[in-house]
Design a protein around this motif. Structure first.
Motif, PDB file in Angstrom:
ATOM      1  N   ASP A 215       0.853  -1.189   0.000  1.00 28.87           N
ATOM      2  CA  ASP A 215       0.000   0.000   0.000  1.00 28.87           C
ATOM      3  C   ASP A 215       0.892   1.245   0.000  1.00 28.87           C
ATOM      4  O   ASP A 215       1.594   1.516   0.971  1.00 28.87           O
ATOM      5  N   VAL A 216       0.843   2.020  -1.084  1.00 34.85           N
ATOM      6  CA  VAL A 216       1.733   3.179  -1.213  1.00 34.85           C
ATOM      7  C   VAL A 216       1.208   4.389  -0.449  1.00 34.85           C
ATOM      8  O   VAL A 216       1.902   5.405  -0.347  1.00 34.85           O
ATOM      9  N   VAL A 217       0.003   4.306   0.094  1.00 36.50           N
ATOM     10  CA  VAL A 217      -0.558   5.398   0.904  1.00 36.50           C
ATOM     11  C   VAL A 217      -0.513   5.026   2.383  1.00 36.50           C
ATOM     12  O   VAL A 217       0.108   5.708   3.196  1.00 36.50           O
ATOM     13  N   GLY A 218      -1.191   3.942   2.739  1.00 38.49           N
ATOM     14  CA  GLY A 218      -1.255   3.521   4.128  1.00 38.49           C
ATOM     15  C   GLY A 218      -0.235   2.446   4.421  1.00 38.49           C
ATOM     16  O   GLY A 218      -0.593   1.313   4.748  1.00 38.49           O
ATOM     17  N   GLY A 219       1.029   2.766   4.311  1.00 41.06           N
ATOM     18  CA  GLY A 219       2.088   1.769   4.405  1.00 41.06           C
ATOM     19  C   GLY A 219       2.552   1.470   5.809  1.00 41.06           C
ATOM     20  O   GLY A 219       3.637   0.894   5.989  1.00 41.06           O
ATOM     21  N   ALA A 220       1.797   1.832   6.817  1.00 43.18           N
ATOM     22  CA  ALA A 220       2.212   1.569   8.198  1.00 43.18           C
ATOM     23  C   ALA A 220       0.978   1.423   9.070  1.00 43.18           C
ATOM     24  O   ALA A 220      -0.068   2.029   8.815  1.00 43.18           O
ATOM     25  N   ARG A 221       1.090   0.621  10.104  1.00 37.85           N
ATOM     26  CA  ARG A 221       0.015   0.512  11.079  1.00 37.85           C
ATOM     27  C   ARG A 221      -0.154   1.836  11.823  1.00 37.85           C
ATOM     28  O   ARG A 221       0.764   2.655  11.863  1.00 37.85           O
TER      29      ARG A 221
END
Length: 321
Positions: A215-221
């Motif tokens: 996911d290039v937008v939401g790439g982290a928890r």
């Protein structure tokens, strides 16, 4: 038990538009300040949130210009409610909109700008709640503000002409607020539109493992901002994580949207199944290769909004379906 997979490149698929392909080829990077990591230092969070919100608001204003609307500010007991009025809005019909932003971003006009595309496509007034957020106002302040906004709308609109909507953290909050108003004995809204909702703050779903680097937008928890928001409460509380709610007591028809590269995909799929398992009318729309929040201007984004608008206008029309 775990499965090891080889390191490999993930090309942009040819099954999406050229705009979407280009978007998937690089990560979306914020030019704002770096987020505090693993800290409860409220001053550090305030500095980060203020800087990030300036960057976010400027970007949202630029994109919202494609959806012209008048914005009127109303006052709730503890915060502002922005009425977003598109051209030629449907009469006696309203969307209660809860903005995204990891439970810490989207304050002020940013939330109103987030509501403008859906209001414009649906030609329905949207009421964007500037709900209070951490570090100074953790849970349940934002939930209380959402309920106050709904009470305000019920004084002006029939519940059959009101829908809840929100994306990401706002989608999770919209789903939780729907449970809350039901449990308070208030009439349910006519529909919910939940875009890639953060419906499970434990973030235990499969996609949080499989898509975290895709996911290039939401790439982290959202672990740190979730902890800041939850303020020590059990993350499985349905008013924090609506996935764990009892939908058998009643819930409106719901549209859930997400993408096959969306870090929050499991939240969306699991919430859809929980609703269907309880006998609730629920529609799941998944989009090819879409990351969290969409492609930021690709043709697919407009198609998503058109589907959401049709869902809303059908259920808020006041006519038998």
């Amino acid at each position: 038990m775990t499965l090891r997979v080889p390191e490999h490149d993930v090309p942009a698929p040819t099954t999406v538009s050229p705009h979407a392909q280009a978007f998937l080829s690089q990560r979306l990077e914020s030019t704002g300040p770096a987020q505090p990591v693993g800290t409860a230092d409220k001053d550090a969070w305030r500095v980060y949130i203020e800087g990030s919100n300036k960057w976010l608001t400027a970007g949202l204003l630029a994109s919202a210009e494609s959806f012209p609307a008048e914005i009127i500010t109303h006052q709730l007991p503890n915060t502002a409610l922005y009425e977003v009025i598109p051209d030629d809005p449907a009469p006696d019909t309203a969307i209660l909109y809860l903005h995204g932003g990891a439970y810490i971003h989207g304050a002020g006009m940013a939330g109103a700008y987030m509501a403008m595309p859906l209001a414009g496509h649906a030609e329905i007034r949207a009421f964007a709640v500037d709900y209070r957020m951490p570090p100074d106002h953790p849970f349940p302040a934002g939930l209380d503000d959402a309920v106050d906004a709904y009470r305000w709308l019920l004084e002006r609109y029939e519940p059959t002409r009101i829908a809840f909507a929100g994306g990401s953290a706002g989608g999770g909050l919209a789903a939780a607020a729907t449970l809350k108003v039901r449990d308070l004995g208030l009439p349910l809204p006519a529909a919910c539109v939940l875009a890639t909702p953060e419906a499970d703050l434990t973030e235990s779903g499969d996609s949080f493992e499989t898509l975290i680097h895709v996911d290039v937008v939401g790439g982290a928890r959202l672990t740190d901002s979730i902890n800041l928001y939850a303020d020590g409460h059990d993350l499985r509380d349905p008013y924090l994580s609506p996935l764990f709610g009892d939908f058998r007591k009643g819930y409106p028809p719901t549209l859930l949207t997400g993408g096959t590269r969306d870090l929050f995909l499991s939240n969306t799929v699991l919430l859809h199944r929980a609703l269907r398992r309880a006998g609730i009318e629920a529609q799941l729309d998944l989009w090819e290769a879409m990351p969290h929040g969409g492609f930021f201007g690709a043709p697919e984004d407009h198609e998503v909004l058109e589907v959401q608008a049709r869902f809303l206008t059908t259920r808020l029309s006041g006519e038998p379906r």
